[in-house]
Design a protein around this motif. Structure first.
Motif, PDB file in Angstrom:
ATOM      1  N   UNK A   1     -12.335 -14.987   0.319  1.00  0.00           N
ATOM      2  CA  UNK A   1     -13.461 -15.915   0.233  1.00  0.00           C
ATOM      3  C   UNK A   1     -13.487 -16.798   1.475  1.00  0.00           C
ATOM      4  N   UNK A   2     -14.711 -17.129   1.912  1.00  0.00           N
ATOM      5  CA  UNK A   2     -14.901 -18.041   3.040  1.00  0.00           C
ATOM      6  C   UNK A   2     -16.331 -18.540   3.025  1.00  0.00           C
ATOM      7  N   UNK A   3     -16.499 -19.857   3.007  1.00  0.00           N
ATOM      8  CA  UNK A   3     -17.818 -20.497   3.113  1.00  0.00           C
ATOM      9  C   UNK A   3     -18.849 -19.883   2.146  1.00  0.00           C
ATOM     10  N   UNK A   4     -18.447 -19.690   0.904  1.00  0.00           N
ATOM     11  CA  UNK A   4     -19.365 -19.175  -0.102  1.00  0.00           C
ATOM     12  C   UNK A   4     -19.577 -17.674  -0.080  1.00  0.00           C
ATOM     13  N   UNK A   5     -18.944 -16.969   0.834  1.00  0.00           N
ATOM     14  CA  UNK A   5     -19.039 -15.502   0.906  1.00  0.00           C
ATOM     15  C   UNK A   5     -17.730 -14.914   0.402  1.00  0.00           C
ATOM     16  N   UNK A   6     -17.788 -13.667  -0.058  1.00  0.00           N
ATOM     17  CA  UNK A   6     -16.561 -12.996  -0.477  1.00  0.00           C
ATOM     18  C   UNK A   6     -16.705 -11.481  -0.345  1.00  0.00           C
ATOM     19  N   UNK A   7     -15.568 -10.828  -0.232  1.00  0.00           N
ATOM     20  CA  UNK A   7     -15.516  -9.371  -0.326  1.00  0.00           C
ATOM     21  C   UNK A   7     -14.142  -9.021  -0.877  1.00  0.00           C
ATOM     22  N   UNK A   8     -14.053  -7.867  -1.516  1.00  0.00           N
ATOM     23  CA  UNK A   8     -12.810  -7.429  -2.139  1.00  0.00           C
ATOM     24  C   UNK A   8     -12.337  -6.157  -1.464  1.00  0.00           C
ATOM     25  N   UNK A   9     -11.038  -6.090  -1.202  1.00  0.00           N
ATOM     26  CA  UNK A   9     -10.448  -4.978  -0.474  1.00  0.00           C
ATOM     27  C   UNK A   9      -9.217  -4.480  -1.210  1.00  0.00           C
ATOM     28  N   UNK A  10      -9.086  -3.151  -1.321  1.00  0.00           N
ATOM     29  CA  UNK A  10      -7.881  -2.532  -1.870  1.00  0.00           C
ATOM     30  C   UNK A  10      -7.069  -1.994  -0.705  1.00  0.00           C
ATOM     31  N   UNK A  11      -5.856  -2.481  -0.564  1.00  0.00           N
ATOM     32  CA  UNK A  11      -4.989  -2.084   0.541  1.00  0.00           C
ATOM     33  C   UNK A  11      -4.268  -0.787   0.206  1.00  0.00           C
ATOM     34  N   UNK A  12      -4.900   0.332   0.515  1.00  0.00           N
ATOM     35  CA  UNK A  12      -4.293   1.658   0.429  1.00  0.00           C
ATOM     36  C   UNK A  12      -3.957   2.054   1.849  1.00  0.00           C
ATOM     37  N   UNK A  13      -2.980   1.404   2.401  1.00  0.00           N
ATOM     38  CA  UNK A  13      -2.684   1.513   3.819  1.00  0.00           C
ATOM     39  C   UNK A  13      -1.861   2.741   4.156  1.00  0.00           C
ATOM     40  N   UNK A  14      -2.258   3.424   5.208  1.00  0.00           N
ATOM     41  CA  UNK A  14      -1.434   4.510   5.734  1.00  0.00           C
ATOM     42  C   UNK A  14      -0.551   3.997   6.862  1.00  0.00           C
ATOM     43  N   UNK A  15      -0.882   2.836   7.399  1.00  0.00           N
ATOM     44  CA  UNK A  15      -0.172   2.311   8.557  1.00  0.00           C
ATOM     45  C   UNK A  15       0.890   1.270   8.191  1.00  0.00           C
ATOM     46  N   UNK A  16       0.701   0.550   7.087  1.00  0.00           N
ATOM     47  CA  UNK A  16       1.623  -0.521   6.682  1.00  0.00           C
ATOM     48  C   UNK A  16       1.926  -1.446   7.852  1.00  0.00           C
ATOM     49  N   UNK A  17       0.885  -1.925   8.482  1.00  0.00           N
ATOM     50  CA  UNK A  17       1.059  -2.828   9.612  1.00  0.00           C
ATOM     51  C   UNK A  17       0.202  -4.060   9.419  1.00  0.00           C
ATOM     52  N   UNK A  18       0.518  -5.069  10.201  1.00  0.00           N
ATOM     53  CA  UNK A  18      -0.259  -6.307  10.138  1.00  0.00           C
ATOM     54  C   UNK A  18      -1.650  -6.073  10.705  1.00  0.00           C
ATOM     55  N   UNK A  19      -2.624  -6.783  10.130  1.00  0.00           N
ATOM     56  CA  UNK A  19      -3.973  -6.728  10.649  1.00  0.00           C
ATOM     57  C   UNK A  19      -4.645  -8.065  10.417  1.00  0.00           C
TER      58      UNK A  19
END
Length: 115
Positions: free
Chosen positions: A70-88
């Motif tokens: 969430x940020x400033x009244x906006x939002x999005x949802x993400x599922x971390x199915x990572x193949x890289x397992x790295x910081x982003x």
């Protein structure tokens, strides 16, 4: 025959180009099928972790976690199915115009993936 091969190649190229701009993920962070190496947009659920992007500098998640940003009244949802397992940086996966605030996400393997 040649014409159908060229049409198929052109169609595949166009689909990959369109998929590369989805969710703001750079094409270098995409698999051959066009999906992000970091996971995918998901539907918000009551079990999703909620993170205010404006309130922090970094978070830790496990592969498979679902997070609503969430940020400033906006939002999005993400599922971390990572193949890289790295910081982003969350800006790498956020929809265009979501936030310009940097929030690092450190993705670890989940228990089922092992060490």
């Amino acid at each position: 025959m040649n014409r159908s091969i060229r049409a198929t190649t052109l169609t595949a190229s166009l689909l990959f180009a369109v998929a590369s701009v989805h969710a703001g993920v750079p094409s270098s962070d995409r698999m051959a099928n066009g999906k992000s190496i970091h996971g995918e947009v998901a539907a918000a659920t009551p079990n999703a972790r909620v993170v205010n992007v404006d309130a922090g500098k970094a978070i830790n998640v496990n592969c498979g976690d679902v997070v609503t940003f969430q940020s400033a009244g906006k939002s999005f949802t993400w599922k971390f199915n990572s193949t890289a397992h790295r910081a982003l940086d969350v800006r790498e996966i956020a929809p265009q115009g979501f936030s310009d605030k940097k929030l690092m996400v450190y993705v670890s393997r989940n228990d089922a993936e092992g060490a």
